[in-house]
Design a protein around this motif. Structure first.
Motif, PDB file in Angstrom:
ATOM      1  N   MET A   1      -3.476   3.265  -1.702  1.00 52.34           N
ATOM      2  CA  MET A   1      -2.139   3.170  -1.744  1.00 52.34           C
ATOM      3  C   MET A   1      -1.629   3.876  -0.614  1.00 52.34           C
ATOM      4  O   MET A   1      -2.310   5.086  -0.176  1.00 52.34           O
ATOM      5  N   VAL A   2      -0.611   3.654   0.098  1.00 52.58           N
ATOM      6  CA  VAL A   2      -0.194   4.137   1.235  1.00 52.58           C
ATOM      7  C   VAL A   2       1.056   4.960   1.097  1.00 52.58           C
ATOM      8  O   VAL A   2       2.054   4.365   0.484  1.00 52.58           O
ATOM      9  N   LEU A   3       1.194   6.297   1.507  1.00 58.58           N
ATOM     10  CA  LEU A   3       2.336   7.061   1.369  1.00 58.58           C
ATOM     11  C   LEU A   3       2.997   6.792   2.552  1.00 58.58           C
ATOM     12  O   LEU A   3       2.718   7.333   3.756  1.00 58.58           O
ATOM     13  N   LEU A   4       4.261   6.321   2.412  1.00 60.38           N
ATOM     14  CA  LEU A   4       5.170   6.240   3.848  1.00 60.38           C
ATOM     15  C   LEU A   4       6.323   6.982   3.818  1.00 60.38           C
ATOM     16  O   LEU A   4       6.657   7.626   2.606  1.00 60.38           O
ATOM     17  N   GLU A   5       6.891   7.049   4.789  1.00 62.74           N
ATOM     18  CA  GLU A   5       8.246   7.632   4.987  1.00 62.74           C
ATOM     19  C   GLU A   5       9.026   6.734   4.359  1.00 62.74           C
ATOM     20  O   GLU A   5       8.879   5.582   4.443  1.00 62.74           O
ATOM     21  N   ASN A   6      10.468   7.140   4.127  1.00 65.07           N
ATOM     22  CA  ASN A   6      11.485   6.557   3.451  1.00 65.07           C
ATOM     23  C   ASN A   6      11.724   5.147   4.141  1.00 65.07           C
ATOM     24  O   ASN A   6      11.969   4.340   3.318  1.00 65.07           O
ATOM     25  N   ASP A   7      12.252   5.326   5.411  1.00 64.27           N
ATOM     26  CA  ASP A   7      12.499   4.189   5.903  1.00 64.27           C
ATOM     27  C   ASP A   7      11.433   3.094   6.254  1.00 64.27           C
ATOM     28  O   ASP A   7      11.561   2.037   6.092  1.00 64.27           O
ATOM     29  N   ALA A   8      10.352   3.584   6.406  1.00 64.03           N
ATOM     30  CA  ALA A   8       9.034   2.881   6.417  1.00 64.03           C
ATOM     31  C   ALA A   8       8.896   2.151   5.232  1.00 64.03           C
ATOM     32  O   ALA A   8       8.446   0.891   5.019  1.00 64.03           O
ATOM     33  N   PHE A   9       9.027   2.716   4.192  1.00 72.69           N
ATOM     34  CA  PHE A   9       8.794   2.172   2.968  1.00 72.69           C
ATOM     35  C   PHE A   9       9.902   1.034   2.655  1.00 72.69           C
ATOM     36  O   PHE A   9       9.364  -0.222   2.100  1.00 72.69           O
ATOM     37  N   LEU A  10      10.912   1.310   3.100  1.00 70.85           N
ATOM     38  CA  LEU A  10      12.202   0.319   2.747  1.00 70.85           C
ATOM     39  C   LEU A  10      11.694  -1.022   3.803  1.00 70.85           C
ATOM     40  O   LEU A  10      12.074  -2.107   3.325  1.00 70.85           O
ATOM     41  N   THR A  11      11.407  -1.018   4.778  1.00 73.07           N
ATOM     42  CA  THR A  11      10.910  -2.021   5.697  1.00 73.07           C
ATOM     43  C   THR A  11       9.846  -2.811   5.030  1.00 73.07           C
ATOM     44  O   THR A  11       9.992  -4.077   5.013  1.00 73.07           O
ATOM     45  N   GLU A  12       8.742  -2.222   4.754  1.00 68.55           N
ATOM     46  CA  GLU A  12       7.865  -2.622   3.962  1.00 68.55           C
ATOM     47  C   GLU A  12       8.062  -3.352   2.877  1.00 68.55           C
ATOM     48  O   GLU A  12       7.480  -4.269   2.374  1.00 68.55           O
ATOM     49  N   LEU A  13       8.632  -2.747   1.962  1.00 69.65           N
ATOM     50  CA  LEU A  13       9.582  -3.223   0.758  1.00 69.65           C
ATOM     51  C   LEU A  13      10.198  -4.566   1.046  1.00 69.65           C
ATOM     52  O   LEU A  13      10.076  -5.683   0.185  1.00 69.65           O
ATOM     53  N   THR A  14      10.939  -4.776   2.009  1.00 71.03           N
ATOM     54  CA  THR A  14      11.436  -6.109   2.424  1.00 71.03           C
ATOM     55  C   THR A  14      10.434  -7.093   2.867  1.00 71.03           C
ATOM     56  O   THR A  14      10.570  -8.157   2.265  1.00 71.03           O
TER      57      THR A  14
ATOM     58  N   LEU B   1       9.166   4.071 -10.615  1.00 73.72           N
ATOM     59  CA  LEU B   1       9.680   5.387 -10.295  1.00 73.72           C
ATOM     60  C   LEU B   1       9.422   6.324 -11.387  1.00 73.72           C
ATOM     61  O   LEU B   1       9.370   5.884 -12.456  1.00 73.72           O
ATOM     62  N   LYS B   2       9.218   7.625 -10.834  1.00 74.89           N
ATOM     63  CA  LYS B   2       8.807   8.447 -11.786  1.00 74.89           C
ATOM     64  C   LYS B   2       9.006   9.940 -11.131  1.00 74.89           C
ATOM     65  O   LYS B   2       8.918   9.966  -9.816  1.00 74.89           O
TER      66      LYS B   2
ATOM     67  N   ARG C   1       6.968   3.782  -6.306  1.00 70.74           N
ATOM     68  CA  ARG C   1       5.524   3.001  -6.042  1.00 70.74           C
ATOM     69  C   ARG C   1       5.908   1.415  -5.959  1.00 70.74           C
ATOM     70  O   ARG C   1       6.867   1.010  -6.917  1.00 70.74           O
ATOM     71  N   ALA C   2       5.512   0.746  -5.036  1.00 68.98           N
ATOM     72  CA  ALA C   2       5.776  -0.857  -5.146  1.00 68.98           C
ATOM     73  C   ALA C   2       4.477  -1.516  -4.902  1.00 68.98           C
ATOM     74  O   ALA C   2       3.495  -0.917  -3.694  1.00 68.98           O
ATOM     75  N   SER C   3       3.827  -2.522  -5.546  1.00 67.88           N
ATOM     76  CA  SER C   3       2.976  -3.292  -5.438  1.00 67.88           C
ATOM     77  C   SER C   3       3.011  -4.792  -5.716  1.00 67.88           C
ATOM     78  O   SER C   3       3.868  -5.438  -6.331  1.00 67.88           O
ATOM     79  N   GLU C   4       2.206  -5.402  -4.718  1.00 71.06           N
ATOM     80  CA  GLU C   4       2.265  -6.923  -4.803  1.00 71.06           C
ATOM     81  C   GLU C   4       0.866  -7.400  -4.917  1.00 71.06           C
ATOM     82  O   GLU C   4       0.333  -7.114  -3.655  1.00 71.06           O
TER      83      GLU C   4
ATOM     84  N   LYS D   1      -2.669  -7.025  -4.187  1.00 73.51           N
ATOM     85  CA  LYS D   1      -3.566  -5.854  -3.528  1.00 73.51           C
ATOM     86  C   LYS D   1      -2.897  -5.074  -2.544  1.00 73.51           C
ATOM     87  O   LYS D   1      -3.233  -3.931  -2.465  1.00 73.51           O
ATOM     88  N   LYS D   2      -1.623  -5.223  -2.275  1.00 76.19           N
ATOM     89  CA  LYS D   2      -0.746  -4.396  -1.383  1.00 76.19           C
ATOM     90  C   LYS D   2       0.029  -3.398  -2.205  1.00 76.19           C
ATOM     91  O   LYS D   2       0.769  -3.915  -3.023  1.00 76.19           O
ATOM     92  N   LYS D   3      -0.137  -2.124  -1.816  1.00 77.39           N
ATOM     93  CA  LYS D   3       0.553  -1.046  -2.578  1.00 77.39           C
ATOM     94  C   LYS D   3       1.176  -0.290  -1.462  1.00 77.39           C
ATOM     95  O   LYS D   3       0.564   0.432  -0.851  1.00 77.39           O
ATOM     96  N   ILE D   4       2.278   0.239  -2.084  1.00 80.13           N
ATOM     97  CA  ILE D   4       3.234   1.117  -0.913  1.00 80.13           C
ATOM     98  C   ILE D   4       3.734   2.330  -1.726  1.00 80.13           C
ATOM     99  O   ILE D   4       4.020   1.873  -3.041  1.00 80.13           O
ATOM    100  N   SER D   5       3.979   3.516  -1.222  1.00 76.70           N
ATOM    101  CA  SER D   5       4.567   4.472  -2.227  1.00 76.70           C
ATOM    102  C   SER D   5       5.463   5.128  -1.129  1.00 76.70           C
ATOM    103  O   SER D   5       5.116   5.498   0.071  1.00 76.70           O
ATOM    104  N   THR D   6       6.448   6.064  -1.641  1.00 76.35           N
ATOM    105  CA  THR D   6       7.119   7.037  -1.020  1.00 76.35           C
ATOM    106  C   THR D   6       7.492   8.181  -2.009  1.00 76.35           C
ATOM    107  O   THR D   6       7.650   8.009  -3.180  1.00 76.35           O
TER     108      THR D   6
END
Length: 109
Positions: free
Chosen positions: A1-14, A30-31, A59-62, A64-69
């Motif tokens: 799982m990749v821990l990203l900054e908030n702005d990078a997380f939003l772009t990856e979520l897009t 969310l937790k 956390r967001a996952s699709e 195999k791709k997982k991202i978090s912030t």
């Protein structure tokens, strides 16, 4: 799982939403996050950890791709506004709920 900054997380979520537009789904969780990276010690051992402030782990996952912030209390309002705009923009494929007519309800009772 990749821990990203908030702005990078939003772009990856897009990107995840755009990838899953035709088929698939994105799971978002969310937790509360207190900053621990190790498990809670067993009974009898002193606990020396004091959280500095309240944080939220997203956390967001699709597939195999997982991202978090991690969002701190200072950045919550800014992040929530950007996050809600992102969700509104990408939640257009939801199906409407079938409405039952009133006449069917009255006949059943």
């Amino acid at each position: 799982m990749v821990l990203l900054e908030n702005d990078a997380f939003l772009t990856e979520l897009t990107r995840l939403f755009q990838k899953c537009r035709t088929s698939g789904s994105v799971v978002i969780t969310l937790k509360k996050y207190d900053g621990r990276t190790k498990p809670v010690p067993r009974k009898g051992h002193p606990e020396t950890f004091e959280p500095a402030d309240n944080k939220c782990l997203i956390r967001a996952s699709e597939g195999k791709k997982k991202i978090s912030t991690v969002v701190s209390t200072k950045e919550v309002i800014k992040f929530q506004m950007a996050y809600s705009n992102l969700l509104r923009a990408h939640m257009d494929g939801l199906k409407k709920k079938d409405k039952k007519s009133k006449s069917k309800k009255t006949k059943a009772t």
